[in-house]
Design a protein around this motif. Sequence first.
Motif, mmCIF file in Angstrom:
data_model
loop_
_atom_site.group_PDB
_atom_site.id
_atom_site.type_symbol
_atom_site.label_atom_id
_atom_site.label_comp_id
_atom_site.label_asym_id
_atom_site.label_seq_id
_atom_site.Cartn_x
_atom_site.Cartn_y
_atom_site.Cartn_z
ATOM 1 N N SER A 190 3.651 3.133 0.807
ATOM 2 C CA SER A 190 4.763 3.737 -0.525
ATOM 3 C C SER A 190 6.275 3.358 0.196
ATOM 4 C CB SER A 190 4.579 5.013 -0.702
ATOM 5 O OG SER A 190 3.360 5.579 -1.163
ATOM 6 N N PRO A 196 5.436 3.787 -7.713
ATOM 7 C CA PRO A 196 4.776 4.778 -7.283
ATOM 8 C C PRO A 196 3.357 4.745 -7.129
ATOM 9 C CG PRO A 196 6.124 5.662 -8.961
ATOM 10 C CD PRO A 196 6.153 4.033 -8.755
ATOM 11 N N GLU A 230 0.503 4.876 -9.898
ATOM 12 C CA GLU A 230 0.389 6.138 -10.449
ATOM 13 C C GLU A 230 -0.016 5.990 -11.877
ATOM 14 O OE1 GLU A 230 3.408 9.710 -10.736
ATOM 15 O OE2 GLU A 230 4.227 7.827 -10.991
ATOM 16 N N SER A 253 1.411 10.180 -7.766
ATOM 17 C CA SER A 253 2.218 9.435 -6.720
ATOM 18 C C SER A 253 1.991 10.142 -5.332
ATOM 19 C CB SER A 253 3.765 9.208 -7.188
ATOM 20 O OG SER A 253 4.361 8.801 -6.032
#
Length: 417
Positions: A190, A196, A230, A253
């Motif tokens: 990430s 995300p 996401e 996320s």
Amino acid sequence: MVTTVLPAVTPVRIGLLGVDLTGTSSSHLQQIFSFVSSQDSGQFTYASYEALVENRLAKTRALDELVRNHRLIEESDGDSLVVAERDDSNEEELLSQQESNNLVEWIIIDESDPLRTALARKDGIVADYMMKAYKIDLLLVCVVEHFEPLLRLRIEEFRSDGITRLVYEDLVIPSELATLKEPSMLAIMSAYRGSPIGMVHLNSTPPGLSVSVDDGENQRVRDSLMVLSEGEHVLVFSAPGYEEKTQSVSVESGSVEKLKVELEKVEGPPVLITSDSGYTDITIPHVIDKQVPFIWESQHNPFVLYAIEDGKRLATYQFTEPIDEVNISLQPQWLDPVYGTARAQEDLYASLGRTLILGGLTIILDSVSRSVASYTNDLRMWQPAILGAAGAMAVSLFDTGAGLFAYYQKTKYSSRY
């Protein structure tokens, strides 16, 4: 299927270094590094680190030019010195060698304990040295340390421009350290993605499992884990010998979603398995372990069949399509080139050992006779024993030569098998 082709660039080089201060958790760090370094770099935020790459390349060029000028000084006679002009062709060649379609290059680093300990203490000087030594732009240090009575997993990022940041940190009881593996991997990825992302953990992964995401290209699955953006996704699971299945999943996320995947096996037609001798034992892993003749009422393709029988060569059969009958015909073991070579080798070693023993016995008898016998008549008494030992050694030596030739004949074409 749409495949994205990335432009050729000089990738960002990221070093991964694990520091296990507990002495029990190095395998967890290796699993984290292996997973992270295997992921696709297509979503990597290259623009955020492009300046670091340019700075590394500029330092490399300056160092190469310094080395080149230093070499010229060593080769000069001291009276005249011509400083080398910058060779742009070599620089272009260097850049072309470093360019790649991958936006990031992961380098797993293994260093001595003093350097590891210094990095665990956030020593910026040591981190700068490591980045220069390995020619990397970023250094991720994963530390597992005691925080009595707990353990702490901490991931620090060092940049070549001197900036540092904490990527991940969490505490856990020692028996549950493995539960931090997935969150820490997700935190690392990430940190370098532009959008995300979350992870999906599959409860089962049949051999050859392929996963298509949103009717697009297949998604990489490693250690039963998938990295997805996401949102809502439609996943299509397929594997050889299984029915295709479609499932939906909602990815949040920074979270790891558990997904239960149960694929139904494709029921194939029955197959009759026989052999020429009728005494062959067959094994299909995780399915059957029987003696022929045998009827498998519902075959599952693809499958592998192993056949074994006393005095015969082991045989392996692979089937990718449904079949009606399998007849097993095993060859005698002596036809196996490896088996024949082993026998020839054993015979050669036995003959060589016998020759050496007889040769040693001949020498000993001759030495003893010369030291014990005082007269010529006494020496004649030893001659039959000496001649007998020498004759046996000669015969054994001839047998050794024949065995060596036989072994050569067995092995000169061994690359064919």
